[in-house]
Design a protein around this motif. Structure first.
Motif, PDB file in Angstrom:
ATOM      1  N   ARG A 112       0.829  -1.210   0.000  1.00 53.12           N
ATOM      2  CA  ARG A 112       0.000   0.000   0.000  1.00 53.12           C
ATOM      3  C   ARG A 112       0.866   1.265   0.000  1.00 53.12           C
ATOM      4  O   ARG A 112       0.514   2.284   0.612  1.00 53.12           O
ATOM      5  CB  ARG A 112      -0.988   0.005   1.171  1.00 53.12           C
ATOM      6  CG  ARG A 112      -2.029  -1.092   1.086  1.00 53.12           C
ATOM      7  CD  ARG A 112      -3.092  -0.956   2.155  1.00 53.12           C
ATOM      8  NE  ARG A 112      -3.957   0.200   1.921  1.00 53.12           N
ATOM      9  CZ  ARG A 112      -5.012   0.224   1.100  1.00 53.12           C
ATOM     10  NH1 ARG A 112      -5.323  -0.859   0.390  1.00 53.12           N
ATOM     11  NH2 ARG A 112      -5.741   1.311   0.962  1.00 53.12           N
ATOM     12  N   THR A 113       1.978   1.188  -0.711  1.00 55.53           N
ATOM     13  CA  THR A 113       2.828   2.366  -0.865  1.00 55.53           C
ATOM     14  C   THR A 113       2.610   3.058  -2.200  1.00 55.53           C
ATOM     15  O   THR A 113       3.134   4.143  -2.436  1.00 55.53           O
ATOM     16  CB  THR A 113       4.311   1.962  -0.758  1.00 55.53           C
ATOM     17  OG1 THR A 113       4.587   0.945  -1.731  1.00 55.53           O
ATOM     18  CG2 THR A 113       4.629   1.436   0.638  1.00 55.53           C
ATOM     19  N   GLY A 114       1.873   2.435  -3.070  1.00 55.72           N
ATOM     20  CA  GLY A 114       1.617   3.010  -4.388  1.00 55.72           C
ATOM     21  C   GLY A 114       0.722   2.117  -5.199  1.00 55.72           C
ATOM     22  O   GLY A 114       0.322   1.028  -4.750  1.00 55.72           O
ATOM     23  N   GLY A 115       0.393   2.564  -6.388  1.00 58.31           N
ATOM     24  CA  GLY A 115      -0.457   1.785  -7.264  1.00 58.31           C
ATOM     25  C   GLY A 115       0.327   0.723  -8.017  1.00 58.31           C
ATOM     26  O   GLY A 115       1.532   0.554  -7.823  1.00 58.31           O
ATOM     27  N   ARG A 116      -0.366   0.032  -8.922  1.00 55.47           N
ATOM     28  CA  ARG A 116       0.248  -1.083  -9.642  1.00 55.47           C
ATOM     29  C   ARG A 116       0.352  -0.800 -11.140  1.00 55.47           C
ATOM     30  O   ARG A 116       0.492  -1.718 -11.944  1.00 55.47           O
ATOM     31  CB  ARG A 116      -0.556  -2.362  -9.400  1.00 55.47           C
ATOM     32  CG  ARG A 116      -0.334  -2.915  -7.994  1.00 55.47           C
ATOM     33  CD  ARG A 116      -1.351  -3.944  -7.559  1.00 55.47           C
ATOM     34  NE  ARG A 116      -1.710  -4.882  -8.594  1.00 55.47           N
ATOM     35  CZ  ARG A 116      -2.963  -5.292  -8.811  1.00 55.47           C
ATOM     36  NH1 ARG A 116      -3.953  -4.829  -8.080  1.00 55.47           N
ATOM     37  NH2 ARG A 116      -3.207  -6.177  -9.756  1.00 55.47           N
ATOM     38  N   LEU A 117       0.328   0.478 -11.510  1.00 55.65           N
ATOM     39  CA  LEU A 117       0.489   0.835 -12.919  1.00 55.65           C
ATOM     40  C   LEU A 117       1.847   1.484 -13.127  1.00 55.65           C
ATOM     41  O   LEU A 117       2.246   2.387 -12.389  1.00 55.65           O
ATOM     42  CB  LEU A 117      -0.608   1.806 -13.364  1.00 55.65           C
ATOM     43  CG  LEU A 117      -0.572   2.174 -14.850  1.00 55.65           C
ATOM     44  CD1 LEU A 117      -0.987   0.986 -15.703  1.00 55.65           C
ATOM     45  CD2 LEU A 117      -1.467   3.374 -15.142  1.00 55.65           C
ATOM     46  N   THR A 118       2.569   1.012 -14.142  1.00 56.91           N
ATOM     47  CA  THR A 118       3.758   1.677 -14.657  1.00 56.91           C
ATOM     48  C   THR A 118       3.515   1.938 -16.137  1.00 56.91           C
ATOM     49  O   THR A 118       2.671   1.296 -16.762  1.00 56.91           O
ATOM     50  CB  THR A 118       5.017   0.827 -14.437  1.00 56.91           C
ATOM     51  OG1 THR A 118       4.790  -0.502 -14.944  1.00 56.91           O
ATOM     52  CG2 THR A 118       5.343   0.733 -12.956  1.00 56.91           C
ATOM     53  N   VAL A 119       4.238   2.882 -16.716  1.00 52.70           N
ATOM     54  CA  VAL A 119       3.916   3.359 -18.066  1.00 52.70           C
ATOM     55  C   VAL A 119       5.156   3.328 -18.953  1.00 52.70           C
ATOM     56  O   VAL A 119       6.202   3.869 -18.594  1.00 52.70           O
ATOM     57  CB  VAL A 119       3.334   4.790 -18.017  1.00 52.70           C
ATOM     58  CG1 VAL A 119       3.026   5.288 -19.434  1.00 52.70           C
ATOM     59  CG2 VAL A 119       2.072   4.821 -17.160  1.00 52.70           C
ATOM     60  N   ASN A 120       5.038   2.670 -20.096  1.00 48.51           N
ATOM     61  CA  ASN A 120       6.085   2.645 -21.114  1.00 48.51           C
ATOM     62  C   ASN A 120       5.779   3.730 -22.149  1.00 48.51           C
ATOM     63  O   ASN A 120       4.837   3.608 -22.927  1.00 48.51           O
ATOM     64  CB  ASN A 120       6.129   1.265 -21.763  1.00 48.51           C
ATOM     65  CG  ASN A 120       7.159   1.126 -22.867  1.00 48.51           C
ATOM     66  OD1 ASN A 120       7.093   0.209 -23.667  1.00 48.51           O
ATOM     67  ND2 ASN A 120       8.140   2.022 -22.930  1.00 48.51           N
TER      68      ASN A 120
END
Length: 362
Positions: A112-120
């Motif tokens: 719960r430190t951040g979301g689960r999306l990363t962006v290329n």
């Protein structure tokens, strides 16, 4: 691999862009890009213990990345998404809103430190236009700045070559209130500068170990000039079998039904087929030995039927692990892996190699 480096991120790849085969270059209805097939690849990656999965984007190829990402998100409990977006095809404020929405659909990471999306981020043309390389990367640099500002919840005042915007951020931001990590690649001087200025993770396609080290040193120095640091990612295919002879035999089998004309046609489908990275993959094929190996356990045969990432780590579990550890020692923080067919190779890597890697999502 030293303990001080900490865990690396290990990702798989979902073949949204018509890129799954049993025999390279031979279409197979079972492996066509579809909701069902690409969903099953993502589920296999989550079941196998991978940290993240790349969802590629290609204008002329396969299925839409954004729609797929939104649809697959509720199926995933832990896996992150590395969602690819083409900067020439979007308006940055709308892109920021889309990222925030996808981040919330995916939900929190385990800590719960951040979301689960990363962006290329892909510095693409708009389909039908052709910008010079410098202009494409300038536009991508502006897009990354706009995204980071708006997704940090900050007022945007941007007066650039491509965008002139004075905006408050969207009401709905990411779960953490921070922008997701931006992954970015490219070998030209303009691409390297864009990565140094705006990205968080610089992605490389397969190359010789000496060139990997050279690229890491170059990008580290470029980023430092801007008061920044980068992580480094490596996109490569894998073929792992219990014995090296079996892995090499499977590599030969993959190419056994490919003719040169079909391979050329596949490579030329991509809008990015003439960029520096693709040219470098062709150079590696030209420098390879008679069996297609350009250095120990790095086989260039994939590139005979693929534009872009064109090499595979080939060997037994110990050899594949040793190759990945050598990249780690050189400074690679993240691996984006794939293999043919994608579900079968995902399972093989998950059973034979992944348990022996110190890995965790970024």
């Amino acid at each position: 691999m030293t303990e001080a480096q900490g865990p690396c991120e290990v990702s798989w790849f979902s073949a949204l862009c018509d890129d799954d085969y049993e025999y390279l270059g031979v279409p197979d209805d079972r492996l066509k890009s579809s909701w069902e097939h690409c969903r099953n690849i993502a589920l296999a990656a989550e079941d196998g213990g991978f940290d993240n999965i790349l969802l590629p984007s290609g204008y002329q190829l396969g299925i839409d990345t954004t729609v797929f990402a939104a649809a697959i998100a509720p199926y995933l409990k832990r896996l992150k998404l590395l969602w690819a977006t083409r900067t020439g095809e979007d308006w940055p404020p709308q892109l920021a809103r889309r990222i925030a929405t996808l981040d919330r659909i995916l939900g929190w990471n385990a800590e719960r430190t951040g979301g689960r999306l990363t962006v290329n981020i892909i510095a693409s043309d708009l389909p039908g236009e052709k910008l010079p390389s410098a202009a494409r990367y300038q536009r991508a640099t502006e897009v990354m700045h706009i995204l980071k500002t708006l997704l940090a919840g900050e007022h945007l005042s941007h007066d650039g070559e491509f965008y002139q915007l004075n905006l408050e951020p969207m009401r709905v931001g990411t779960l953490s209130g921070k922008p997701p990590l931006l992954y970015f690649g490219g070998l030209s001087d303009e691409a390297r500068e864009a990565a140094a200025v705006g990205s968080d993770v610089y992605l490389m396609w397969p190359d010789t170990m000496s060139k990997v080290k050279e690229n890491i040193a170059d990008l580290t120095a470029r980023a430092a000039k801007h008061g920044r640091t980068l992580r480094f990612g490596y996109r490569v295919h894998v073929i792992v079998r219990e014995a090296e002879s079996e892995a090499r035999a499977y590599a030969d089998k993959l190419l056994s039904r490919l003719d040169a004309a079909t391979g050329d046609a596949i490579r030329n489908k991509s809008l990015d087929a003439q960029n520096y990275g693709v040219q470098r993959q062709a150079e590696l094929r030209g420098a390879a030995d008679g069996e297609g190996f350009v250095e120990e356990n790095l086989w260039t045969g994939i590139g005979r039927a693929r534009s872009g990432c064109g090499s595979a780590i080939v060997g037994d579990p110990d050899q594949v692990l040793a190759k990945l550890q050598a990249y780690r020692a050189a400074g690679i923080d993240a691996f984006i892996l794939s293999g043919y067919p994608h579900i079968a190779e995902c399972d093989l890597f998950a059973r034979h190699v992944l348990p022996n890697i110190d890995h965790a999502p970024f």
